[in-house]
Design a protein around this motif. Structure first.
Motif, PDB file in Angstrom:
ATOM      1  N   LYS A  16      35.484  31.109  59.241  1.00 29.67           N
ATOM      2  CA  LYS A  16      36.749  31.036  59.974  1.00 29.67           C
ATOM      3  C   LYS A  16      37.767  30.186  59.223  1.00 29.67           C
ATOM      4  CE  LYS A  16      38.707  29.672  64.441  1.00 29.67           C
ATOM      5  NZ  LYS A  16      38.429  29.081  65.781  1.00 29.67           N
ATOM      6  N   GLN A  17      37.330  29.070  58.675  1.00 26.97           N
ATOM      7  CA  GLN A  17      38.237  28.200  57.921  1.00 26.97           C
ATOM      8  C   GLN A  17      38.763  28.899  56.675  1.00 26.97           C
ATOM      9  OE1 GLN A  17      35.407  24.839  57.703  1.00 26.97           O
ATOM     10  NE2 GLN A  17      37.029  23.575  58.603  1.00 26.97           N
ATOM     11  N   LEU A  18      37.906  29.658  56.010  1.00 23.69           N
ATOM     12  CA  LEU A  18      38.326  30.359  54.800  1.00 23.69           C
ATOM     13  C   LEU A  18      39.327  31.469  55.136  1.00 23.69           C
ATOM     14  CD1 LEU A  18      34.922  30.619  52.904  1.00 23.69           C
ATOM     15  CD2 LEU A  18      36.876  29.179  52.315  1.00 23.69           C
ATOM     16  N   ARG A  19      39.108  32.168  56.241  1.00 25.06           N
ATOM     17  CA  ARG A  19      40.051  33.214  56.641  1.00 25.06           C
ATOM     18  C   ARG A  19      41.402  32.614  57.000  1.00 25.06           C
ATOM     19  NH1 ARG A  19      37.513  38.046  60.236  1.00 25.06           N
ATOM     20  NH2 ARG A  19      39.744  38.456  60.303  1.00 25.06           N
ATOM     21  N   GLU A  20      41.387  31.496  57.700  1.00 24.50           N
ATOM     22  CA  GLU A  20      42.637  30.813  58.045  1.00 24.50           C
ATOM     23  C   GLU A  20      43.336  30.292  56.794  1.00 24.50           C
ATOM     24  OE1 GLU A  20      41.474  27.823  60.778  1.00 24.50           O
ATOM     25  OE2 GLU A  20      41.318  29.189  62.506  1.00 24.50           O
ATOM     26  N   CYS A 188      31.280  35.351  48.136  1.00 24.23           N
ATOM     27  CA  CYS A 188      32.108  34.169  48.360  1.00 24.23           C
ATOM     28  C   CYS A 188      31.537  32.992  47.569  1.00 24.23           C
ATOM     29  CB  CYS A 188      32.147  33.846  49.842  1.00 24.23           C
ATOM     30  SG  CYS A 188      33.472  32.761  50.318  1.00 24.23           S
ATOM     31  N   GLY A 189      32.389  32.311  46.782  1.00 23.86           N
ATOM     32  CA  GLY A 189      31.942  31.214  45.938  1.00 23.86           C
ATOM     33  C   GLY A 189      31.871  31.586  44.475  1.00 23.86           C
ATOM     34  N   ASP A 190      31.953  32.888  44.165  1.00 26.27           N
ATOM     35  CA  ASP A 190      31.969  33.315  42.768  1.00 26.27           C
ATOM     36  C   ASP A 190      33.230  32.786  42.071  1.00 26.27           C
ATOM     37  OD1 ASP A 190      29.822  34.749  41.593  1.00 26.27           O
ATOM     38  OD2 ASP A 190      30.186  36.435  42.941  1.00 26.27           O
ATOM     39  N   ILE A 191      33.087  32.453  40.804  1.00 33.23           N
ATOM     40  CA  ILE A 191      34.236  32.099  39.975  1.00 33.23           C
ATOM     41  C   ILE A 191      34.592  33.333  39.164  1.00 33.23           C
ATOM     42  CG2 ILE A 191      35.168  30.549  38.227  1.00 33.23           C
ATOM     43  CD1 ILE A 191      34.438  29.187  40.878  1.00 33.23           C
ATOM     44  N   ALA A 192      35.717  33.941  39.480  1.00 37.49           N
ATOM     45  CA  ALA A 192      36.126  35.194  38.847  1.00 37.49           C
ATOM     46  C   ALA A 192      37.217  34.933  37.816  1.00 37.49           C
ATOM     47  CB  ALA A 192      36.624  36.181  39.895  1.00 37.49           C
ATOM     48  N   GLN A 193      37.107  35.606  36.686  1.00 35.74           N
ATOM     49  CA  GLN A 193      38.141  35.534  35.659  1.00 35.74           C
ATOM     50  C   GLN A 193      39.143  36.655  35.900  1.00 35.74           C
ATOM     51  OE1 GLN A 193      36.131  35.619  31.818  1.00 35.74           O
ATOM     52  NE2 GLN A 193      36.146  33.385  31.755  1.00 35.74           N
ATOM     53  N   ILE A 194      40.413  36.310  35.934  1.00 37.10           N
ATOM     54  CA  ILE A 194      41.454  37.310  36.163  1.00 37.10           C
ATOM     55  C   ILE A 194      42.394  37.334  34.974  1.00 37.10           C
ATOM     56  CG2 ILE A 194      41.299  37.117  38.664  1.00 37.10           C
ATOM     57  CD1 ILE A 194      43.765  35.379  38.644  1.00 37.10           C
ATOM     58  N   MET A 252      39.699  32.081  39.384  1.00 33.69           N
ATOM     59  CA  MET A 252      39.865  31.833  40.814  1.00 33.69           C
ATOM     60  C   MET A 252      38.495  31.710  41.451  1.00 33.69           C
ATOM     61  SD  MET A 252      40.778  35.478  42.651  1.00 33.69           S
ATOM     62  CE  MET A 252      39.527  36.767  42.829  1.00 33.69           C
ATOM     63  N   VAL A 253      38.432  30.948  42.526  1.00 32.46           N
ATOM     64  CA  VAL A 253      37.213  30.871  43.308  1.00 32.46           C
ATOM     65  C   VAL A 253      37.358  31.849  44.463  1.00 32.46           C
ATOM     66  CG1 VAL A 253      38.130  28.884  44.595  1.00 32.46           C
ATOM     67  CG2 VAL A 253      35.674  29.395  44.662  1.00 32.46           C
ATOM     68  N   VAL A 254      36.398  32.738  44.621  1.00 33.96           N
ATOM     69  CA  VAL A 254      36.446  33.760  45.671  1.00 33.96           C
ATOM     70  C   VAL A 254      36.212  33.103  47.021  1.00 33.96           C
ATOM     71  CG1 VAL A 254      35.389  35.868  46.549  1.00 33.96           C
ATOM     72  CG2 VAL A 254      35.659  35.548  44.079  1.00 33.96           C
ATOM     73  N   THR A 255      37.141  33.319  47.951  1.00 36.04           N
ATOM     74  CA  THR A 255      37.062  32.690  49.267  1.00 36.04           C
ATOM     75  C   THR A 255      36.879  33.679  50.417  1.00 36.04           C
ATOM     76  OG1 THR A 255      39.481  32.699  49.357  1.00 36.04           O
ATOM     77  CG2 THR A 255      38.425  30.676  48.581  1.00 36.04           C
ATOM     78  N   ALA A 256      37.132  34.956  50.170  1.00 39.10           N
ATOM     79  CA  ALA A 256      36.961  35.955  51.231  1.00 39.10           C
ATOM     80  C   ALA A 256      36.696  37.311  50.599  1.00 39.10           C
ATOM     81  CB  ALA A 256      38.197  36.018  52.131  1.00 39.10           C
ATOM     82  N   VAL A 257      35.746  38.040  51.152  1.00 42.03           N
ATOM     83  CA  VAL A 257      35.369  39.343  50.604  1.00 42.03           C
ATOM     84  C   VAL A 257      35.279  40.371  51.724  1.00 42.03           C
ATOM     85  CG1 VAL A 257      34.089  38.365  48.658  1.00 42.03           C
ATOM     86  CG2 VAL A 257      32.915  38.765  50.822  1.00 42.03           C
ATOM     87  N   GLY A 258      35.327  41.638  51.330  1.00 42.90           N
ATOM     88  CA  GLY A 258      35.113  42.729  52.283  1.00 42.90           C
ATOM     89  C   GLY A 258      36.077  42.728  53.455  1.00 42.90           C
ATOM     90  N   VAL A 259      35.538  42.908  54.634  1.00 43.34           N
ATOM     91  CA  VAL A 259      36.366  42.996  55.836  1.00 43.34           C
ATOM     92  C   VAL A 259      37.014  41.667  56.195  1.00 43.34           C
ATOM     93  CG1 VAL A 259      35.060  44.914  56.816  1.00 43.34           C
ATOM     94  CG2 VAL A 259      34.343  42.586  57.300  1.00 43.34           C
ATOM     95  N   ASN A 260      36.567  40.576  55.588  1.00 46.24           N
ATOM     96  CA  ASN A 260      37.154  39.266  55.867  1.00 46.24           C
ATOM     97  C   ASN A 260      38.322  38.947  54.942  1.00 46.24           C
ATOM     98  OD1 ASN A 260      35.247  38.419  57.954  1.00 46.24           O
ATOM     99  ND2 ASN A 260      33.743  38.371  56.314  1.00 46.24           N
ATOM    100  N   SER A 261      38.526  39.755  53.904  1.00 45.44           N
ATOM    101  CA  SER A 261      39.672  39.559  53.023  1.00 45.44           C
ATOM    102  C   SER A 261      40.929  40.091  53.702  1.00 45.44           C
ATOM    103  CB  SER A 261      39.443  40.278  51.688  1.00 45.44           C
ATOM    104  OG  SER A 261      39.388  41.686  51.884  1.00 45.44           O
ATOM    105  N   GLN A 262      42.077  39.748  53.150  1.00 47.65           N
ATOM    106  CA  GLN A 262      43.337  40.200  53.754  1.00 47.65           C
ATOM    107  C   GLN A 262      43.465  41.718  53.695  1.00 47.65           C
ATOM    108  OE1 GLN A 262      45.689  38.016  55.348  1.00 47.65           O
ATOM    109  NE2 GLN A 262      43.785  36.860  55.176  1.00 47.65           N
TER     110      GLN A 262
END
Length: 297
Positions: A16-20, A188-194, A252-262
Motif C-alpha cells: 500500500k505504501q509503495l502504491r501511494e 519488486c526490489g529489482d535494480i533495473a538499468q534503463i 531505478m529500483v522497482v517499486t510496483a509491478v503488474g496490476v499494482n503499477s500505474q
C-alpha cells in the motif's frame, strides 16, 4: 537483515505504501521519498542493494511475488466460439432476416380451405417453405462464418501477444551482475538499468542518472501529454511502466509491478469500463429490434 530460508522475514515497507508513493510526481514525489527516509532507506526496506541488486534466489523471488505481486497483467478470458456466435446473432439486420424467415415458413405451412384454388397455385404454395428456409440457412452461414473469423483473429492476436511478452527482455542487476531477464520475471526490489529507447516494464524510483543530468521520459501513453517529462533524482524520480525513455540512462529500483503499477491500475479500470460499455451496447441492441417492430406495426 533477518531472513527465513533465504528470504526476508518481513519487509519494512508495505504494498500500500509503495502504491501511494508512485501516485506522487515532481517535488511531491521527492518529498514523499524523504518522508520514507530517502532512496537508500527504501532499498533497505525492500532488502535490495543499489549496487548488487537482489540475490536472485528462487525463494526470495517467489516471496516477493507473493508479497508485492507478479509483473503480469492478467488478460481478459478469451471468448468461446458459442459466445461469438451469440454476439453475431445480435446484429439488427440478421435479427430482421431471422424474423422474416420464420414468418415466411409459418405462412408457407398455413393452408386455408379454399376449393376454388387453382392447381398451379397449390403447387407453388406446396414449395413456398423453400424461400423461408433459404433465408434461415443464409443467416446461419453468415453467423457461423463471422464467429469463426472472430475466433481465429482472437487466437492469432493472443498468440502474437504471448510471443511478444515472452521475447521482451530487460536488464536488471542481480548478485552484482547485469542479467537479461523476461519482463514477467521482474519483481519488486529489482535494480533495473534503463537507457534511451527502453519501454519501462514496471514502476520505479530513479537512484542514479549516468549519462545525462536530466533524463526525459515520454508519458503520453499514460497521461496523453505529448511533451516529454524531465526526470531526475532531485527533480522527479518517479518513472512509470508503459512509458518510453527518450534521453539519458541510469538505474531505478522497482517499486510496483503488474496490476499494482500505474499502467496496471489503468488497464484494470479500462477493462471494467469496457465491460460496462459492452453491456450497454448489448442492451441497446436488444431494445432496437423491439423498437423497429413497434414502428412496423
Amino acid at each position: 537483515m533477518a531472513t527465513i530460508d533465504g528470504r526476508p522475514a518481513q519487509y519494512g515497507i508495505s504494498l500500500k505504501q509503495l502504491r501511494e508513493l508512485m501516485e506522487h510526481r515532481g517535488r511531491e514525489g521527492v518529498a514523499k521519498i524523504s518522508e520514507l527516509g530517502g532512496i537508500s532507506e527504501i532499498c533497505k526496506k525492500l532488502y535490495t542493494s543499489p549496487n548488487e541488486g537482489l540475490s536472485g534466489s528462487k525463494l526470495d523471488i517467489e516471496h516477493r511475488r507473493e508479497t508485492f505481486g507478479s509483473n503480469v497483467i492478467p488478460p481478459k478470458p478469451p471468448k468461446t466460439f458459442l459466445t461469438l456466435v451469440y454476439e453475431a446473432l445480435q446484429d439488427v439486420t440478421l435479427i430482421i432476416l431471422e424474423i422474416a424467415s420464420l414468418v415466411s415458413l409459418g405462412l408457407s405451412f398455413y393452408k386455408p380451405a379454399d376449393e376454388d384454388t387453382p392447381v398451379l397455385q397449390e403447387e407453388e404454395d406446396h414449395y413456398g417453405w423453400i424461400e423461408g428456409l433459404a433465408i434461415l440457412i443464409s443467416v446461419i452461414v453468415v453467423v457461423l462464418v463471422t464467429a469463426f473469423n472472430d475466433y481465429s483473429k482472437e487466437r492469432q492476436f493472443r498468440g502474437l501477444q504471448n510471443r511478444i511478452e515472452g521475447e521482451h527482455k530487460f536488464s536488471v542487476i542481480r548478485s552484482g551482475e547485469v542479467q537479461q531477464i523476461s519482463v514477467g520475471d521482474i519483481v519488486c526490489g529489482d535494480i533495473a538499468q534503463i537507457k534511451y529507447g527502453d519501454l519501462l516494464p514496471a514502476d520505479g524510483v530513479l537512484i542514479q542518472i549516468t549519462i545525462a543530468l536530466i533524463s526525459q521520459v515520454d508519458e503520453s501513453s499514460l497521461t496523453g501529454e505529448s511533451d516529454h517529462v524531465k526526470k531526475g533524482v532531485d527533480i522527479d524520480p518517479m518513472v512509470l511502466s508503459g512509458t518510453h525513455v527518450m534521453e539519458g540512462s541510469g538505474k531505478m529500483v522497482v517499486t510496483a509491478v503488474g496490476v499494482n503499477s500505474q499502467a496496471g491500475i489503468i488497464f484494470t479500470l479500462l477493462g471494467a469500463a469496457v465491460d460496462e460499455q459492452e453491456a450497454e451496447i448489448k442492451k441497446m441492441k436488444k431494445e432496437l429490434p423491439d423498437y423497429c417492430m413497434s414502428m412496423v406495426c
